[in-house]
Design an enzyme around this catalytic site. Structure first.
Site, PDB file in Angstrom:
ATOM      1  N   CYS A 202     -14.348   0.114  24.214  1.00  0.00           N
ATOM      2  CA  CYS A 202     -14.053   1.527  24.482  1.00  0.00           C
ATOM      3  C   CYS A 202     -15.244   2.388  24.032  1.00  0.00           C
ATOM      4  CB  CYS A 202     -12.771   1.963  23.778  1.00  0.00           C
ATOM      5  SG  CYS A 202     -12.932   2.160  22.001  1.00  0.00           S
TER       6      CYS A 202
ATOM      7  N   ARG B 271      -4.180   2.619  20.777  1.00  0.00           N
ATOM      8  CA  ARG B 271      -3.671   3.657  19.873  1.00  0.00           C
ATOM      9  C   ARG B 271      -2.260   4.117  20.172  1.00  0.00           C
ATOM     10  NH1 ARG B 271      -7.228   5.639  16.389  1.00  0.00           N
ATOM     11  NH2 ARG B 271      -6.517   7.624  15.598  1.00  0.00           N
TER      12      ARG B 271
ATOM     13  N   CYS C 168      -6.883  -3.038   4.014  1.00  0.00           N
ATOM     14  CA  CYS C 168      -6.687  -1.584   3.941  1.00  0.00           C
ATOM     15  C   CYS C 168      -7.439  -0.986   2.767  1.00  0.00           C
ATOM     16  CB  CYS C 168      -5.197  -1.216   3.911  1.00  0.00           C
ATOM     17  SG  CYS C 168      -4.942   0.581   3.847  1.00  0.00           S
TER      18      CYS C 168
ATOM     19  N   CYS D 210     -11.152   3.005  17.290  1.00  0.00           N
ATOM     20  CA  CYS D 210     -10.979   2.345  18.593  1.00  0.00           C
ATOM     21  C   CYS D 210      -9.835   3.012  19.363  1.00  0.00           C
ATOM     22  CB  CYS D 210     -10.662   0.869  18.371  1.00  0.00           C
ATOM     23  SG  CYS D 210     -10.289  -0.036  19.879  1.00  0.00           S
TER      24      CYS D 210
ATOM     25  N   ARG E  43      -2.592  -2.892  -7.535  1.00  0.00           N
ATOM     26  CA  ARG E  43      -2.019  -3.525  -6.353  1.00  0.00           C
ATOM     27  C   ARG E  43      -1.038  -4.644  -6.690  1.00  0.00           C
ATOM     28  NH1 ARG E  43      -2.629  -0.256  -3.005  1.00  0.00           N
ATOM     29  NH2 ARG E  43      -3.579  -0.521  -0.964  1.00  0.00           N
TER      30      ARG E  43
ATOM     31  N   CYS F 106     -15.766   2.297  20.311  1.00  0.00           N
ATOM     32  CA  CYS F 106     -16.288   1.028  19.792  1.00  0.00           C
ATOM     33  C   CYS F 106     -17.767   0.878  20.127  1.00  0.00           C
ATOM     34  CB  CYS F 106     -15.502  -0.149  20.351  1.00  0.00           C
ATOM     35  SG  CYS F 106     -13.940  -0.421  19.497  1.00  0.00           S
TER      36      CYS F 106
ATOM     37  N   HIS G 107       0.962  -3.784   6.127  1.00  0.00           N
ATOM     38  CA  HIS G 107      -0.255  -3.721   6.958  1.00  0.00           C
ATOM     39  C   HIS G 107      -1.479  -4.237   6.211  1.00  0.00           C
ATOM     40  CE1 HIS G 107      -0.217  -0.069   4.591  1.00  0.00           C
ATOM     41  NE2 HIS G 107      -1.530  -0.012   4.727  1.00  0.00           N
ATOM     42  N   GLU G 108      -1.267  -4.873   5.028  1.00  0.00           N
ATOM     43  CA  GLU G 108      -2.428  -5.351   4.279  1.00  0.00           C
ATOM     44  C   GLU G 108      -2.357  -6.882   4.214  1.00  0.00           C
ATOM     45  OE1 GLU G 108      -4.227  -2.427   1.035  1.00  0.00           O
ATOM     46  OE2 GLU G 108      -3.462  -4.212   0.057  1.00  0.00           O
TER      47      GLU G 108
ATOM     48  N   CYS H  72       0.834  -1.205   0.000  1.00  0.00           N
ATOM     49  CA  CYS H  72       0.000   0.000   0.000  1.00  0.00           C
ATOM     50  C   CYS H  72       0.873   1.261   0.000  1.00  0.00           C
ATOM     51  CB  CYS H  72      -0.886  -0.040   1.251  1.00  0.00           C
ATOM     52  SG  CYS H  72      -1.818   1.462   1.554  1.00  0.00           S
ATOM     53  N   HIS H  73       0.283   2.378  -0.420  1.00  0.00           N
ATOM     54  CA  HIS H  73       1.009   3.647  -0.435  1.00  0.00           C
ATOM     55  C   HIS H  73       1.585   4.026   0.914  1.00  0.00           C
ATOM     56  CE1 HIS H  73      -0.747   4.403  -4.363  1.00  0.00           C
ATOM     57  NE2 HIS H  73       0.255   5.235  -4.484  1.00  0.00           N
ATOM     58  N   THR H  74       0.866   3.690   1.963  1.00  0.00           N
ATOM     59  CA  THR H  74       1.331   4.085   3.289  1.00  0.00           C
ATOM     60  C   THR H  74       2.672   3.422   3.622  1.00  0.00           C
ATOM     61  OG1 THR H  74      -0.968   4.260   3.905  1.00  0.00           O
ATOM     62  CG2 THR H  74       0.609   4.305   5.700  1.00  0.00           C
TER      63      THR H  74
ATOM     64  N   CYS I 151     -11.874  -3.066  19.785  1.00  0.00           N
ATOM     65  CA  CYS I 151     -11.863  -3.764  21.079  1.00  0.00           C
ATOM     66  C   CYS I 151     -13.267  -4.130  21.543  1.00  0.00           C
ATOM     67  CB  CYS I 151     -11.146  -2.919  22.132  1.00  0.00           C
ATOM     68  SG  CYS I 151     -12.130  -1.521  22.760  1.00  0.00           S
TER      69      CYS I 151
HETATM   70  N1  LIG Z   1      -8.300   7.141   4.968  1.00  0.00           N
HETATM   71  C1  LIG Z   1      -7.653   5.981   5.015  1.00  0.00           C
HETATM   72  O1  LIG Z   1      -7.825   5.201   5.957  1.00  0.00           O
HETATM   73  C2  LIG Z   1      -6.753   5.615   3.888  1.00  0.00           C
HETATM   74  C3  LIG Z   1      -6.383   4.274   3.673  1.00  0.00           C
HETATM   75  C4  LIG Z   1      -5.600   3.980   2.538  1.00  0.00           C
HETATM   76  C5  LIG Z   1      -5.175   4.994   1.707  1.00  0.00           C
HETATM   77  N2  LIG Z   1      -5.536   6.289   1.980  1.00  0.00           N
HETATM   78  C6  LIG Z   1      -5.157   7.418   1.120  1.00  0.00           C
HETATM   79  O2  LIG Z   1      -6.095   7.499   0.062  1.00  0.00           O
HETATM   80  C7  LIG Z   1      -5.477   8.107  -1.069  1.00  0.00           C
HETATM   81  C8  LIG Z   1      -5.680   7.242  -2.290  1.00  0.00           C
HETATM   82  O3  LIG Z   1      -4.999   6.000  -2.101  1.00  0.00           O
HETATM   83  P1  LIG Z   1      -4.775   5.016  -3.348  1.00  0.00           P
HETATM   84  O4  LIG Z   1      -4.042   3.827  -2.843  1.00  0.00           O
HETATM   85  O5  LIG Z   1      -6.058   4.819  -4.059  1.00  0.00           O
HETATM   86  O6  LIG Z   1      -3.789   5.931  -4.219  1.00  0.00           O
HETATM   87  P2  LIG Z   1      -3.447   5.947  -5.787  1.00  0.00           P
HETATM   88  O7  LIG Z   1      -2.239   6.779  -5.951  1.00  0.00           O
HETATM   89  O8  LIG Z   1      -3.441   4.556  -6.337  1.00  0.00           O
HETATM   90  O9  LIG Z   1      -4.702   6.688  -6.437  1.00  0.00           O
HETATM   91  C9  LIG Z   1      -4.806   8.055  -6.528  1.00  0.00           C
HETATM   92  C10 LIG Z   1      -5.449   8.360  -7.867  1.00  0.00           C
HETATM   93  O10 LIG Z   1      -5.677   9.764  -7.942  1.00  0.00           O
HETATM   94  C11 LIG Z   1      -5.531  10.130  -9.295  1.00  0.00           C
HETATM   95  N3  LIG Z   1      -5.415  11.581  -9.460  1.00  0.00           N
HETATM   96  C12 LIG Z   1      -4.302  12.345  -9.507  1.00  0.00           C
HETATM   97  N4  LIG Z   1      -4.637  13.637  -9.742  1.00  0.00           N
HETATM   98  C13 LIG Z   1      -5.996  13.687  -9.839  1.00  0.00           C
HETATM   99  C14 LIG Z   1      -6.928  14.727 -10.087  1.00  0.00           C
HETATM  100  N5  LIG Z   1      -6.541  15.982 -10.264  1.00  0.00           N
HETATM  101  N6  LIG Z   1      -8.246  14.415 -10.111  1.00  0.00           N
HETATM  102  C15 LIG Z   1      -8.660  13.132  -9.933  1.00  0.00           C
HETATM  103  N7  LIG Z   1      -7.807  12.117  -9.714  1.00  0.00           N
HETATM  104  C16 LIG Z   1      -6.483  12.381  -9.647  1.00  0.00           C
HETATM  105  C17 LIG Z   1      -4.328   9.335  -9.758  1.00  0.00           C
HETATM  106  O11 LIG Z   1      -4.262   9.209 -11.174  1.00  0.00           O
HETATM  107  C18 LIG Z   1      -4.579   7.986  -9.071  1.00  0.00           C
HETATM  108  O12 LIG Z   1      -5.281   7.087  -9.921  1.00  0.00           O
HETATM  109  C19 LIG Z   1      -4.022   8.317  -0.695  1.00  0.00           C
HETATM  110  O13 LIG Z   1      -3.869   9.636  -0.227  1.00  0.00           O
HETATM  111  C20 LIG Z   1      -3.829   7.333   0.447  1.00  0.00           C
HETATM  112  O14 LIG Z   1      -2.780   7.735   1.303  1.00  0.00           O
HETATM  113  C21 LIG Z   1      -6.318   6.600   3.035  1.00  0.00           C
HETATM  114 ZN   LIG Z   2      -2.849   0.927   3.492  1.00  0.00          ZN
HETATM  115 ZN   LIG Z   3     -12.318   0.083  21.061  1.00  0.00          ZN
END
Ligand SMILES: NC(=O)c1ccc[n+]([C@@H]2O[C@H](COP(=O)([O-])OP(=O)(O)OC[C@H]3O[C@@H](n4cnc5c(N)ncnc54)[C@H](O)[C@@H]3O)[C@@H](O)[C@H]2O)c1
Ligand SMILES: [Zn+2]
Ligand SMILES: [Zn+2]
Length: 369
Positions: free
Chosen positions: A95, A110, A169, A106, A362, A98, A62-63, A40-42, A92
């Site tokens: 809490c 943390r 994730c 949760c 992915r 939850c 984490h995935e 994942c990106h993270t 949990c």
């Molecule tokens: N909230 C959470 O719990 C959580 C969990 C996982 C990931 N994320 C976050 O979610 C976001 C997306 O994750 P991902 O894995 O899908 O990333 P990703 O990079 O695969 O997807 C992002 C997409 O945005 C597109 N994009 C770029 N510029 C754009 C624009 N101007 N308009 C529309 N689309 C545009 C890209 O082409 C790409 O396809 C990231 O910031 C990631 O960190 C959040």
């Molecule tokens: Zn992730």
């Molecule tokens: Zn909890």
């Protein structure tokens, strides 16, 4: 026991696959033999060093999905042989968060988790006697991991591990943003900004909720094709005029629900501006860079638009990840379409390279036998 794992030794450097020691699970903990793990990106965000809360050395990942090997004292909801999906966002069930239906954040573990420790403030990972910290409470770029019972979702044994891991994730985050955070109503008009793993999951979530119109916006044609197969009836190339296009396509009002899944604050702003006057709800899933802020003209809020954020799609992991996996097994969710590459643990750095090149959605590491 000795395990092989991908260690972040130094920020900005490739991960090093090394042999580590993993201690037995303690009270409330579970030893999991991992079978698959999405990249994942993270993971890359932390490896690169830009994550302000990052630390090294640590085992990333984490995935994950795998099988319970052994349980520690007091573990009552899991037993050896159970198939599990790892949860960086635990549940949990006790809490105050939850117990509320309003959030999935949760509070139980943390603090220790954010610092890289299991709930008792120690690590099970070490090398030559030196503690190695856990990452996101999961550390799944490894053959085995030890995790708290409250951070594992027990899922159907019928789900293949390489598909099940996506629910740990990205896929759950997107699906949940539409299904749980926004609770999209049937017949709605939805706009999803971004067609990565999270945005595509949001498109699928809008479809499952019975949305009438789903518009997906992304600069990549290839990704827009995937959005179409997930249920987006209209796929638009991202441009300067996206907000104007949404307004024009909705009689000047805007969409009932908008979703941001890019991590770009300029796109977050577009998602707010494209939400309908009166009741439009903008859900933000992307993680912005350090210090970045979101600009909103307050008038947009006074005239009835709402903005909310969504962590892990608002999914209460132990209860709802198994339900989402069931829906996958019933054919409601096409998880297969997201896997573009499969590779062994020692090729984890190639998975990062593919991600940087936006090659596929992915990469999944196949672990163990
Ligand atoms: N909230 C959470 O719990 C959580 C969990 C996982 C990931 N994320 C976050 O979610 C976001 C997306 O994750 P991902 O894995 O899908 O990333 P990703 O990079 O695969 O997807 C992002 C997409 O945005 C597109 N994009 C770029 N510029 C754009 C624009 N101007 N308009 C529309 N689309 C545009 C890209 O082409 C790409 O396809 C990231 O910031 C990631 O960190 C959040
Ligand atoms: Zn992730
Ligand atoms: Zn909890």
């Amino acid at each position: 026991m000795k395990i092989r794992a991908a260690v972040l030794e130094e920020f900005g450097k490739p991960l090093v696959v090394d042999e580590l020691d993993l201690a037995e699970p303690r009270r409330g903990e579970v030893l999991v033999r991992l079978a698959a793990c999405g990249v994942c990106h993270t993971d890359m965000y932390t490896a690169s060093g830009v994550d302000p809360s990052g630390y090294a050395p640590t085992v990333l990942g984490h995935e994950g999905a795998g099988v319970v090997e052994r349980v520690g004292e007091g573990v009552s909801t899991l037993e050896p042989g159970d198939h599990v999906v790892t949860l960086f966002s635990p549940q949990c069930r006790e809490c105050v968060h939850c117990l509320s239906p309003r959030t999935n954040l949760c509070l139980a573990i943390r603090e220790q988790q954010n610092r890289g420790y299991l709930p008792d403030g120690t690590t099970r990972l070490s090398r030559a006697g030196e503690a190695i910290r856990h990452f996101m409470g999961t550390s799944t770029f490894a053959e085995y991991t030890v995790m708290p019972e409250i951070a594992l979702a027990s899922v159907s044994r019928e789900a293949p591990f390489d598909r099940a891991c996506l629910f740990a994730c990205g896929l759950s985050t997107g699906l949940g943003a539409a299904m749980y955070t926004a609770s999209v109503q049937p017949g709605s008009t939805c706009v999803v900004f971004g067609a990565g793993m999270v945005g595509l999951g949001a498109v699928a979530g809008c479809r499952l909720q019975g949305a009438e119109r789903i518009i997906c916006v992304d600069p990549s044609h290839q990704r827009l094709e995937l959005a179409r197969s997930q249920g987006a009836g209209e796929c638009w190339e991202a441009g300067e005029d996206t907000v104007a296009r949404v307004l024009e396509a909705t009689g000047g009002f805007g969409a009932d629900y908008t979703f941001e899944a890019t991590g770009l604050v300029a796109v977050m702003r577009e998602a707010v501006e494209a939400a309908r006057m009166g009741w439009g709800l903008c859900t933000i899933a992307g993680l912005a860079g350090k210090g970045e802020t979101l600009d909103i003209v307050p008038r947009l809020l006074i005239t009835g638009r709402r903005v909310c954020g969504s962590s892990f799609g608002g999914v209460k992991g132990r209860d709802q990840v198994p339900e989402l996996v069931e829906r996958y097994l019933r054919g409601d969710i096409d998880a297969d379409a997201f896997i573009s590459h499969r590779m062994p643990l020692h090729e984890v750095n190639r998975a990062f390279e593919l991600m940087e090149a936006q090659d596929g959605i992915r990469s999944v590491l196949t672990l163990g036998a």
